[in-house]
Design an enzyme around this catalytic site. Structure first.
Site, PDB file in Angstrom:
ATOM      1  N   GLY A 193       0.667  -1.183  -0.053  1.00  0.00           N
ATOM      2  CA  GLY A 193      -0.065   0.201  -0.255  1.00  0.00           C
ATOM      3  C   GLY A 193       0.930   1.309   0.074  1.00  0.00           C
ATOM      4  O   GLY A 193       2.085   1.525   0.627  1.00  0.00           O
TER       5      GLY A 193
ATOM      6  N   TYR B 251      -1.986  -7.768   7.338  1.00  0.00           N
ATOM      7  CA  TYR B 251      -1.608  -6.449   6.917  1.00  0.00           C
ATOM      8  C   TYR B 251      -0.758  -5.896   7.594  1.00  0.00           C
ATOM      9  O   TYR B 251      -0.291  -5.828   8.707  1.00  0.00           O
ATOM     10  CB  TYR B 251      -3.080  -5.566   6.747  1.00  0.00           C
ATOM     11  CG  TYR B 251      -4.181  -5.962   5.968  1.00  0.00           C
ATOM     12  CD1 TYR B 251      -4.117  -5.750   4.689  1.00  0.00           C
ATOM     13  CD2 TYR B 251      -5.100  -6.738   6.485  1.00  0.00           C
ATOM     14  CE1 TYR B 251      -5.126  -6.194   3.899  1.00  0.00           C
ATOM     15  CE2 TYR B 251      -6.140  -7.225   5.612  1.00  0.00           C
ATOM     16  CZ  TYR B 251      -6.357  -6.888   4.268  1.00  0.00           C
ATOM     17  OH  TYR B 251      -7.366  -7.190   3.504  1.00  0.00           O
TER      18      TYR B 251
ATOM     19  N   ASN C  21     -14.805  -6.944  11.209  1.00  0.00           N
ATOM     20  CA  ASN C  21     -13.891  -7.742  10.417  1.00  0.00           C
ATOM     21  C   ASN C  21     -12.675  -7.029  10.590  1.00  0.00           C
ATOM     22  O   ASN C  21     -12.355  -5.746  10.168  1.00  0.00           O
ATOM     23  CB  ASN C  21     -14.092  -7.817   8.908  1.00  0.00           C
ATOM     24  CG  ASN C  21     -13.294  -8.470   7.933  1.00  0.00           C
ATOM     25  OD1 ASN C  21     -12.325  -9.324   8.560  1.00  0.00           O
ATOM     26  ND2 ASN C  21     -12.939  -8.060   6.641  1.00  0.00           N
TER      27      ASN C  21
ATOM     28  N   ASN D 280      -3.332   4.154   9.620  1.00  0.00           N
ATOM     29  CA  ASN D 280      -3.345   4.820   8.183  1.00  0.00           C
ATOM     30  C   ASN D 280      -3.000   6.280   8.196  1.00  0.00           C
ATOM     31  O   ASN D 280      -3.065   6.775   6.999  1.00  0.00           O
ATOM     32  CB  ASN D 280      -4.939   4.712   7.636  1.00  0.00           C
ATOM     33  CG  ASN D 280      -5.145   3.075   7.582  1.00  0.00           C
ATOM     34  OD1 ASN D 280      -4.516   2.382   6.670  1.00  0.00           O
ATOM     35  ND2 ASN D 280      -6.016   2.520   8.271  1.00  0.00           N
TER      36      ASN D 280
ATOM     37  N   LYS E 174      29.780   8.413  22.439  1.00  0.00           N
ATOM     38  CA  LYS E 174      29.590   7.744  21.160  1.00  0.00           C
ATOM     39  C   LYS E 174      30.891   6.461  21.082  1.00  0.00           C
ATOM     40  O   LYS E 174      31.955   7.158  20.719  1.00  0.00           O
ATOM     41  CB  LYS E 174      29.703   8.780  20.052  1.00  0.00           C
ATOM     42  CG  LYS E 174      29.015   8.000  18.771  1.00  0.00           C
ATOM     43  CD  LYS E 174      30.186   7.555  17.850  1.00  0.00           C
ATOM     44  CE  LYS E 174      31.306   8.671  17.428  1.00  0.00           C
ATOM     45  NZ  LYS E 174      32.063   8.092  16.459  1.00  0.00           N
TER      46      LYS E 174
ATOM     47  N   HIS F  80      30.860  15.888  34.035  1.00  0.00           N
ATOM     48  CA  HIS F  80      30.420  17.277  33.707  1.00  0.00           C
ATOM     49  C   HIS F  80      30.795  17.503  32.054  1.00  0.00           C
ATOM     50  O   HIS F  80      31.876  17.246  31.804  1.00  0.00           O
ATOM     51  CB  HIS F  80      30.955  18.203  34.536  1.00  0.00           C
ATOM     52  CG  HIS F  80      30.886  17.768  36.026  1.00  0.00           C
ATOM     53  ND1 HIS F  80      29.749  17.940  36.614  1.00  0.00           N
ATOM     54  CD2 HIS F  80      31.723  17.533  36.785  1.00  0.00           C
ATOM     55  CE1 HIS F  80      29.877  17.543  37.919  1.00  0.00           C
ATOM     56  NE2 HIS F  80      31.270  17.330  37.889  1.00  0.00           N
TER      57      HIS F  80
ATOM     58  N   ASN G 128      39.399   8.970  35.759  1.00  0.00           N
ATOM     59  CA  ASN G 128      38.530  10.288  36.118  1.00  0.00           C
ATOM     60  C   ASN G 128      38.692  11.236  34.817  1.00  0.00           C
ATOM     61  O   ASN G 128      39.695  11.429  34.610  1.00  0.00           O
ATOM     62  CB  ASN G 128      38.789  10.896  37.473  1.00  0.00           C
ATOM     63  CG  ASN G 128      37.863  11.946  37.638  1.00  0.00           C
ATOM     64  OD1 ASN G 128      36.644  11.791  38.362  1.00  0.00           O
ATOM     65  ND2 ASN G 128      37.918  13.079  37.309  1.00  0.00           N
TER      66      ASN G 128
ATOM     67  N   ARG H  92      50.219  23.336  27.630  1.00  0.00           N
ATOM     68  CA  ARG H  92      49.678  24.658  27.561  1.00  0.00           C
ATOM     69  C   ARG H  92      50.627  25.789  27.800  1.00  0.00           C
ATOM     70  O   ARG H  92      51.888  25.251  28.453  1.00  0.00           O
ATOM     71  CB  ARG H  92      48.433  24.728  28.837  1.00  0.00           C
ATOM     72  CG  ARG H  92      49.045  24.705  30.092  1.00  0.00           C
ATOM     73  CD  ARG H  92      48.021  24.648  31.282  1.00  0.00           C
ATOM     74  NE  ARG H  92      48.683  24.759  32.548  1.00  0.00           N
ATOM     75  CZ  ARG H  92      48.054  23.906  33.541  1.00  0.00           C
ATOM     76  NH1 ARG H  92      47.079  22.832  33.376  1.00  0.00           N
ATOM     77  NH2 ARG H  92      48.689  23.951  34.651  1.00  0.00           N
TER      78      ARG H  92
END
EC number: 2.7.7.23
Length: 451
Positions: A20, A105, A177, A234, A341, A353, A367, A430
């Site tokens: 469909g 269906y 039905n 539907n 991820k 944090h 940590n 740094r």
């Protein structure tokens, strides 16, 4: 949507009609691919069928390669012309194995395995050549009515009357039905081949097998099942209603299995979410597909999890995001505004944090300081970061992958780490701080003098 144990051994064939167009969905996505609880309607129905039927065939329309991919590894057959539901089912009969065949269906995804098993068992009782599913909708107006007659051996279906053609007495019938039929494969093929298209649309309707079955001297049995299982989807409105129904079922199942939810009406689960007893879920938590959570874990408010495994007694959130491929060991902490991820955190590791950890393996008890970022993407390729057991990553550290931080190593806050750090070493990357006395006061005087 199946909520029942498997039935063994499965046999026969389920034919799922999925050709469909679903125009009322107002979407370019095929109707059966719209998701409910993180799973497409088609996969919901396949999951319900598998414990009952040994073979599944999906009928699709032309240019529905995406549906064929979703159906895999189950075979598909293409209905080249959309000439009705009986015509669609007939296309699949060449792939149907011996035994029972059920026609379903694809936009009825909430049918349970228990209902399908009952349907097949009713057909196998031997007194009916055809078994069908029926329901009692709260608003039956648009459904075809199932008219039954009493026989010596019980009540059987005599005909289906569409609402538009029904008289007042027939419209008063509440049994409707549901459009799902089960018979032996040879009989089903013969009836489908005998259906005619003498109607206003010139289509071949599946329900027209009923008079053919009766004309052959057989009985048709109606198996009544809950409307919430058999309702068709539907439109986007009906899709949203089905989602709400499924979420209620999934939440209740989780609660009955020992999960605690402080505001269950705000929690959204996927069909395959696995939560162990004594898991605590706070408000507004979303579980995408593929999540397992072990006992004693706490998922705090507004966290989003998908495709991940959360170990025992972990603490997640609030406002944490666990993306696919993330695995957390027992007792790990993932705090507010932390995103993972393809990340593995060892037992007792903490990232509490404002952190992004992607394509990384974090050792036990390590940590991760606030503001830490794994720089895993160079614009073309992804690279991995390894952080050893008991390492301490200072706040605002940028780990430029590929890079390894050894066991027990420390990185100074604000460092940009581009080289491997040996075990137990201190890495500082740094600029040295320089204090210039009275310079701030001088700058303020200059700024005020320029006004």
């Amino acid at each position: 949507m199946d909520q029942t144990p498997s039935y063994s051994p499965p046999s026969g064939t389920a034919v799922i009609l999925a050709a469909g167009l679903g125009t009322r969905m107002k979407s370019t996505r095929p109707k059966v691919l719209h998701p409910i609880a993180g799973r497409s309607m088609l996969r919901h129905l396949i999951a319900a069928c598998q414990p009952v039927f040994s073979h599944i065939v999906v009928v699709i329309g032309p240019d529905m390669d995406s549906v064929a991919r979703e159906a895999a590894p189950h075979p598909t057959v293409v209905q080249q012309e959309r000439l009705g539901t009986a015509h669609a089912a007939l296309q699949a009969m060449a792939l149907v194995q011996q035994g029972e065949v059920a026609i379903l269906y694809g936009d009825n995804p909430l049918i349970s395995t228990a209902t399908l098993h009952t349907l097949v068992q009713r057909r196998r009782q031997g007194d009916a050549v055809l078994a069908m599913l029926a329901m009692r909708p709260p608003e039956p107006g648009r459904y075809g009515r199932v008219i039954t007659e009493k026989y010596q051996t019980g009540d059987y279906v005599s005909r289906i009357v569409e609402y538009a053609e029904a008289n007042e007495q027939e419209r008063a019938v509440t049994l409707c039905n549901a459009g799902v039929f089960c018979a032996d494969a040879a009989s089903m093929a013969a009836w489908l081949g005998g259906v005619e298209n003498a109607n206003s649309k010139g289509e071949y309707y599946l329900g027209d097998i009923i008079p053919l079955a009766i004309a052959g001297g057989g009985h048709v049995a109606a198996v009544e099942a809950p409307y919430e299982e058999l309702r068709g989807i539907n439109s986007k409105v009906e899709l949203a209603e089905a989602e709400a129904t499924v979420q209620i079922v999934l939440r209740r199942k989780a609660l009955e299995n020992g999960v605690t939810m402080t505001a269950p009406e705000t929690v959204f689960l996927s069909a395959d979410t696995l939560l162990a007893p004594d898991v605590l879920v706070g408000p507004h938590v979303v579980f995408g597909p593929g999540v397992t959570v072990e006992e004693g874990a706490e998922i705090r408010a507004f966290s989003h999890l998908e495709g991940c495994h959360v170990g025992r007694h972990t603490l997640i959130g609030p406002y944490a995001r666990l993306r696919p491929g993330s695995v957390l060991g027992a007792g790990a902490h993932v705090g507010n505004f932390v995103e993972l991820k393809q990340a593995t955190l060892g037992e007792g590791a903490k990232a509490n944090h404002l952190t992004y950890l992607g394509d990384v393996e974090v050792g036990a008890r390590a940590n991760i300081g606030a503001g830490t970022i794994t720089c895993n993407y160079d614009g073309v390729h992804k690279h991995r970061t390894e952080i050893g057991d008991d390492a301490f990553i200072g706040s605002d550290t940028a780990l430029v992958a590929p890079v390894r931080i050894g066991r027990g190593a420390i990185t100074g806050a604000g460092s940009v780490i581009v080289d491997d750090v040996p075990a137990d070493a201190l890495a500082l990357a740094r600029g040295r701080q320089v204090n210039k006395p009275e310079r701030a006061a001088e700058i303020r005087r200059q700024l005020k003098g320029s006004v």
